[in-house]
Motif scaffolding. Structure first.
Motif, short mmCIF file in Angstrom:
data_model
loop_
_atom_site.label_atom_id
_atom_site.label_comp_id
_atom_site.label_asym_id
_atom_site.label_seq_id
_atom_site.Cartn_x
_atom_site.Cartn_y
_atom_site.Cartn_z
N THR A 1 44.67 30.28 -0.68
CA THR A 1 43.89 29.25 -0.02
C THR A 1 42.42 29.51 -0.36
O THR A 1 42.13 30.24 -1.30
CB THR A 1 44.17 29.23 1.50
OG1 THR A 1 43.51 28.11 2.08
CG2 THR A 1 43.73 30.52 2.19
N ALA A 2 41.52 28.89 0.39
CA ALA A 2 40.11 28.98 0.02
C ALA A 2 39.22 29.16 1.24
O ALA A 2 39.65 28.93 2.37
CB ALA A 2 39.69 27.71 -0.74
N ALA A 3 37.99 29.54 0.99
CA ALA A 3 37.01 29.67 2.09
C ALA A 3 36.37 28.34 2.41
O ALA A 3 35.71 28.20 3.44
CB ALA A 3 35.94 30.69 1.70
N ALA B 1 32.73 32.18 6.92
CA ALA B 1 33.87 31.37 6.49
C ALA B 1 34.90 32.24 5.77
O ALA B 1 36.11 32.06 5.95
CB ALA B 1 33.39 30.25 5.57
N VAL B 2 34.41 33.20 4.98
CA VAL B 2 35.31 34.09 4.25
C VAL B 2 36.06 35.01 5.23
O VAL B 2 37.27 35.20 5.13
CB VAL B 2 34.54 34.95 3.22
CG1 VAL B 2 35.47 35.89 2.47
CG2 VAL B 2 33.77 34.05 2.25
N VAL B 3 35.30 35.55 6.18
CA VAL B 3 35.91 36.45 7.17
C VAL B 3 36.95 35.70 8.00
O VAL B 3 38.05 36.21 8.25
CB VAL B 3 34.82 37.07 8.08
CG1 VAL B 3 35.44 37.73 9.31
CG2 VAL B 3 34.00 38.08 7.30
N ASP B 4 36.65 34.46 8.38
CA ASP B 4 37.57 33.68 9.20
C ASP B 4 38.91 33.48 8.50
O ASP B 4 39.97 33.78 9.06
CB ASP B 4 36.93 32.34 9.56
CG ASP B 4 37.88 31.50 10.41
OD1 ASP B 4 38.24 31.97 11.50
OD2 ASP B 4 38.28 30.40 9.97
N VAL B 5 38.87 33.00 7.27
CA VAL B 5 40.14 32.74 6.58
C VAL B 5 40.84 34.07 6.24
O VAL B 5 42.08 34.16 6.27
CB VAL B 5 39.95 31.82 5.34
CG1 VAL B 5 39.26 32.52 4.22
CG2 VAL B 5 41.27 31.24 4.89
N SER B 6 40.05 35.12 6.00
CA SER B 6 40.64 36.45 5.72
C SER B 6 41.44 36.94 6.93
O SER B 6 42.56 37.42 6.80
CB SER B 6 39.54 37.47 5.41
OG SER B 6 38.86 37.12 4.23
N GLN B 7 40.83 36.80 8.11
CA GLN B 7 41.52 37.26 9.31
C GLN B 7 42.79 36.47 9.57
O GLN B 7 43.81 37.02 9.98
CB GLN B 7 40.58 37.18 10.51
CG GLN B 7 39.63 38.36 10.54
CD GLN B 7 38.65 38.29 11.67
OE1 GLN B 7 38.13 37.22 11.98
NE2 GLN B 7 38.36 39.43 12.28
#
Ligand code: MG
Length: 301
Positions: A101-103, A157-163
């Motif tokens: 997926t993506a950020a 945004a990166v941290v959110d989708v990573s989590q």
């Protein structure tokens, strides 16, 4: 691998070849993957179970994985876009998968025809099946350092989708500079942000592109932040889709050379990677574009 060890995650057979105009024959792909394993690579992303219509270069995924002679100690992850792709992967004997997926919302919609929420909902049953079967799972976060549609991307945004990917049970995040725009400051900003979020460096792999010549500088910065897994493609295959004619993936031989000279053990032999890079260059009817592929290692053998 020693304490100073770094893992190189080879993406040439999948990410490299999917972006090349020339379609490489299955036999040649198997030879390429064999040469990469000979060189000491222990993680080789082999292909993708997306639709053959979407990516004709990897239309032979089922045949390739069925014919692949797996070596002990080598992991061969494949991309799986949905439950149908997962079914095909299971039938082909796959034991490691990548979800992607993506950020940024716009990139996710353009690349996988799903928004971020939708993609994570679609991956949930795939990840559950993978976990039940004891498969290793990577979750790619595209556009982590910049988006062709939205421009700058926030670390949040990166941290959110990573989590959210970690909550699905992924073993590793592939934090990707899809557009090839990151510089060390971006790496400190994005990879540094995971600390506050409690994401351990061991859960992170960095996927840098050398589109603007900054990939190795970014690797050095990520190393300082504790990252110990880096993606690369032998021969630097895979042009950048957002910068036609420019370099794409960081070349494995350029990365191995840097790590060797920095005293960091990857277990990968430079000469073996150069051989694999030359082989795939011949299949693509062009010379190797990487710097070390052309100049060779040092000291001269
Ligand atoms: Mg790439």
């Amino acid at each position: 691998m020693s304490d100073d060890g770094v893992r190189i995650y080879e993406v040439g057979p999948r990410d490299g070849l999917q972006a090349e105009e020339t379609v490489v024959a299955t036999d040649a792909k198997l030879t390429f993957i064999g040469l990469l394993a000979d060189a000491g690579l222990r993680e080789i992303e082999a292909t993708s179970f997306v639709s053959a219509r979407a990516i004709p270069q990897l239309a032979d995924a089922d045949a390739l994985m069925s014919r692949l002679q797996r070596r002990a100690g080598v992991r061969y992850p494949v991309l799986v876009p949905n439950e149908r792709g997962m079914q095909r992967a299971i039938e082909a004997g796959v034991d490691a998968i990548c979800l992607f997926t993506a950020a940024t919302e716009s990139y996710a919609r353009h690349n996988i025809n799903m928004g971020i929420d939708e993609s994570l909902a679609a991956f949930a049953p795939v990840a559950a099946t993978a976990r039940e079967r004891g498969m290793w799972i990577r979750g790619y976060v595209s556009t982590a350092f910049g988006c062709p549609y939205e421009g700058e991307v926030s670390a949040a945004a990166v941290v959110d989708v990573s989590q959210r990917l970690l909550e699905l049970g992924v073993d590793q995040l592939g934090i990707s500079d899809t557009v090839g725009v990151a510089t060390p400051r971006d790496v400190r900003r994005v990879i540094g942000a995971r600390r506050d979020a409690g994401i351990p460096p061991a859960a992170i792999a960095c996927h840098f592109h050398d589109t603007r010549g900054t990939a190795l500088a970014n690797v050095m910065t990520a190393l300082e932040l504790g990252v110990r897994c880096f993606d690369a493609a032998a021969g630097g295959t895979g042009g950048s889709p957002y910068a036609p004619g420019a370099a794409g993936n960081l070349a494995t031989e350029d990365l191995v050379y840097l790590l060797d000279r920095e005293g960091l053990d990857s277990g990968v032999e430079l000469d073996g990677v150069i051989e694999a890079a030359r082989f795939i260059g011949q299949q693509l009817h062009r010379s190797v574009s990487s710097k070390v592929g052309r100049a060779g290692g040092w000291p001269l053998g």
